[in-house]
Design an enzyme around this catalytic site. Structure first.
Site, PDB file in Angstrom:
ATOM      1  N   GLY A  74       0.812  -1.216   0.000  1.00 14.32           N
ATOM      2  CA  GLY A  74       0.000   0.000   0.000  1.00 14.32           C
ATOM      3  C   GLY A  74       0.846   1.265   0.000  1.00 14.32           C
ATOM      4  O   GLY A  74       0.546   2.232  -0.705  1.00 14.32           O
ATOM      5  N   ASN A 154      -8.530   3.656   8.038  1.00 16.26           N
ATOM      6  CA  ASN A 154      -7.973   2.502   8.739  1.00 16.26           C
ATOM      7  C   ASN A 154      -8.203   2.521  10.241  1.00 16.26           C
ATOM      8  O   ASN A 154      -8.154   1.487  10.889  1.00 16.26           O
ATOM      9  CB  ASN A 154      -6.470   2.373   8.443  1.00 16.26           C
ATOM     10  CG  ASN A 154      -5.738   3.686   8.536  1.00 16.26           C
ATOM     11  OD1 ASN A 154      -6.128   4.676   7.912  1.00 16.26           O
ATOM     12  ND2 ASN A 154      -4.690   3.719   9.316  1.00 16.26           N
ATOM     13  N   GLN A 182      -7.831  -0.565   2.880  1.00 14.55           N
ATOM     14  CA  GLN A 182      -8.698  -1.178   3.902  1.00 14.55           C
ATOM     15  C   GLN A 182      -9.965  -1.800   3.320  1.00 14.55           C
ATOM     16  O   GLN A 182     -10.732  -2.438   4.052  1.00 14.55           O
ATOM     17  CB  GLN A 182      -9.090  -0.136   4.961  1.00 14.55           C
ATOM     18  CG  GLN A 182      -7.930   0.284   5.858  1.00 14.55           C
ATOM     19  CD  GLN A 182      -7.461  -0.823   6.801  1.00 14.55           C
ATOM     20  OE1 GLN A 182      -8.216  -1.743   7.136  1.00 14.55           O
ATOM     21  NE2 GLN A 182      -6.220  -0.764   7.233  1.00 14.55           N
ATOM     22  N   SER A 202      -3.269  -3.524  -0.936  1.00 19.69           N
ATOM     23  CA  SER A 202      -2.190  -4.245  -0.268  1.00 19.69           C
ATOM     24  C   SER A 202      -2.658  -5.645   0.116  1.00 19.69           C
ATOM     25  O   SER A 202      -3.736  -5.799   0.709  1.00 19.69           O
ATOM     26  CB  SER A 202      -1.789  -3.454   0.978  1.00 19.69           C
ATOM     27  OG  SER A 202      -0.803  -4.138   1.690  1.00 19.69           O
ATOM     28  N   ALA A 203      -1.845  -6.665  -0.192  1.00 28.47           N
ATOM     29  CA  ALA A 203      -2.267  -8.061   0.009  1.00 28.47           C
ATOM     30  C   ALA A 203      -2.492  -8.430   1.472  1.00 28.47           C
ATOM     31  O   ALA A 203      -3.414  -9.178   1.800  1.00 28.47           O
ATOM     32  CB  ALA A 203      -1.216  -8.996  -0.594  1.00 28.47           C
ATOM     33  N   HIS A 204      -1.629  -7.885   2.364  1.00 28.29           N
ATOM     34  CA  HIS A 204      -1.684  -8.390   3.748  1.00 28.29           C
ATOM     35  C   HIS A 204      -2.911  -7.921   4.522  1.00 28.29           C
ATOM     36  O   HIS A 204      -3.136  -8.345   5.648  1.00 28.29           O
ATOM     37  CB  HIS A 204      -0.378  -8.067   4.496  1.00 28.29           C
ATOM     38  CG  HIS A 204      -0.197  -6.639   4.916  1.00 28.29           C
ATOM     39  ND1 HIS A 204      -0.435  -6.217   6.196  1.00 28.29           N
ATOM     40  CD2 HIS A 204       0.209  -5.542   4.235  1.00 28.29           C
ATOM     41  CE1 HIS A 204      -0.166  -4.913   6.299  1.00 28.29           C
ATOM     42  NE2 HIS A 204       0.216  -4.486   5.117  1.00 28.29           N
ATOM     43  N   THR A 240      12.858  -7.038 -10.373  1.00 29.49           N
ATOM     44  CA  THR A 240      12.387  -8.409 -10.590  1.00 29.49           C
ATOM     45  C   THR A 240      11.111  -8.636  -9.789  1.00 29.49           C
ATOM     46  O   THR A 240      11.032  -8.255  -8.619  1.00 29.49           O
ATOM     47  CB  THR A 240      13.480  -9.414 -10.152  1.00 29.49           C
ATOM     48  OG1 THR A 240      14.627  -9.170 -10.956  1.00 29.49           O
ATOM     49  CG2 THR A 240      13.015 -10.852 -10.334  1.00 29.49           C
ATOM     50  N   CYS A 329       0.860   1.801  12.277  1.00 27.63           N
ATOM     51  CA  CYS A 329       2.027   2.640  12.021  1.00 27.63           C
ATOM     52  C   CYS A 329       2.258   3.624  13.160  1.00 27.63           C
ATOM     53  O   CYS A 329       3.366   4.034  13.413  1.00 27.63           O
ATOM     54  CB  CYS A 329       1.838   3.419  10.724  1.00 27.63           C
ATOM     55  SG  CYS A 329       1.463   2.329   9.390  1.00 27.63           S
TER      56      CYS A 329
END
Ligand SMILES: Cc1ncc(COP(=O)(O)O)c(C=O)c1O
Length: 391
Positions: A74, A154, A182, A202-204, A240, A329
């Site tokens: 994110g 969030n 979110q 964001s994946a997590h 990569t 954060c």
């Protein structure tokens, strides 16, 4: 209790075991770099899975696969959107509009841009965290090049009127970015009806792995890349590809597409029960942000009068319950949450804020244990508290 009851899912979610299973072969036997797909069958195989992941994300957002670019998460997507648009289109103007309750990834990017001569205008949010689209309209001038408004907050779960703001921006030919970190994978999103040009995810945050995400960039929209290198991801993001992470992200997106409705309803049921029981058992507890039914279904953010949240979180942790005080954060920060401050919560109350965010692996049977633990800890903290004025 031996089990950990993890109630901080807005901070991060556990990776779904099905996602891990999908990722595993790409660490070892299918390790190849997809960049050499023209000459290597192993690379081709990995490339096909990466493209499947892109397709899965695109489907989740109502986008085309070639509008999806993989990033490290994110934060990178937000940075790419804001700086990428600002630096590419500065000849069109130097004004950017946002709101003060954005995530630090947006706020700090804006601060950096200010140092480069951009003028940042913040639209007010009300006491529930909503921005009024009319306010955005008022702030727009001929010099405005970008509006960035988060889809949902969030900390307090407030869902912003993205479609209306998107329409205002599209009509005026102003780029519109939304931080949907979110919401992606949790509630339906359609980039076309939202009228967004750029979207961060964001994946997590939805049961995928950490350190991987994506940015949606509408076809034809040009951004200046801030990573120079081999030109991967059509030059938008050199480096990569994080193939394992991307394939995990794709699987998380596929599962979210299939299971979103059921997951959201389960999560909401547990959140509502928790809030109901907290209100009945603990006096002087108030909701921060939007009404319970008009915020993200997994979010509960409350002020518990007369206490500080650090000892509360530590004591909950000792009983196996993990919750949050604000955003991850800002955890450990001695400064009051900028989100709660912006919606007018008093400093003393902010330090007593508790954020509980439910996830799909939480069990509703634990609600009683959580509320009982909370009640006992709050009572003992209030007994010792110089701020507690009684009921
Ligand atoms: C709204 C929002 N934007 C951006 C981020 C940053 O995402 P990441 O952790 O993937 O860098 C977060 C994470 O807490 C978030 O909640």
């Amino acid at each position: 209790m031996n089990t950990i009851i993890y109630l901080d899912n807005a901070s991060t979610t556990p990776t779904d075991k099905r996602v891990i299973k999908k990722m595993l072969p790409f660490f070892s036997e299918n390790f190849a770099n997809p960049a050499t797909k023209w000459t290597s069958s192993l690379s081709k195989l990995v490339d096909e899975e990466v493209e499947q992941a892109r397709l899965n994300i695109a489907k989740l957002l109502g986008a085309d696969p070639d509008e999806i670019f993989f990033t490290s998460g994110g934060t990178e997507s937000d940075n790419t959107a804001l700086k990428g648009i600002a630096f590419k289109h500065h000849d069109r103007g130097n004004e950017i509009i946002s709101i003060p309750i954005e995530h630090e990834a947006v706020l700090k990017s804006l601060e950096t841009l200010e140092g480069f001569g951009f003028k940042i205008k913040f639209a007010r949010v009300d006491s529930k965290g909503f921005v009024d689209p009319e306010e955005i309209k008022r702030l727009i001038t001929k010099k405005t090049i970008l509006v960035s408004i988060m889809h949902a907050n969030n900390e307090i779960g407030t869902i912003e009127p993205i479609e209306e703001i998107g329409k205002i921006c599209r009509e005026r030919d102003i780029y519109f970015h939304t931080d949907a970190v979110q919401t992606v994978g949790h509630i339906p999103i359609n980039v076309k009806s939202f009228n967004v040009d750029l979207l961060s995810l964001s994946a997590h945050k939805f049961y995928g792995p950490k350190g991987v995400g994506a940015i949606y960039v509408r076809k034809g929209v040009k951004v200046k890349p801030f990573m120079d290198g081999g030109g991967q991801e059509k030059g938008i993001r050199s480096g990569t590809l994080n193939t394992t992470g991307i394939i995990g992200l794709g699987e998380a997106a596929r599962l979210a597409s299939e299971e979103m409705e059921q997951t959201e309803s389960d999560v909401k049921k547990m959140r509502d029960l928790l809030w109901d029981k907290i209100q009945k058992q603990i006096p002087k507890v108030y909701l921060n942000g939007a009404e319970i039914d008009s915020r993200l279904s997994n979010n509960l953010n409350i002020i518990i009068k007369g206490i500080r949240n650090e000892p509360l979180l530590v004591a909950l942790n000792e009983r196996g319950v993990i919750a949050g005080g604000g955003s991850a954060c800002a955890a450990g920060s001695k400064y009051p949450s900028h989100v709660l401050k912006s919606i007018g919560v008093k400093d003393n109350d902010i330090f007593g804020a508790l954020r509980i965010t439910i996830g799909k692996f939480n069990k509703i049977e634990y609600v009683d244990y959580v509320v009982q633990s909370l009640n006992e800890i709050v009572n003992s903290l209030r007994d010792l508290s110089p701020f507690w004025e009684g009921e």
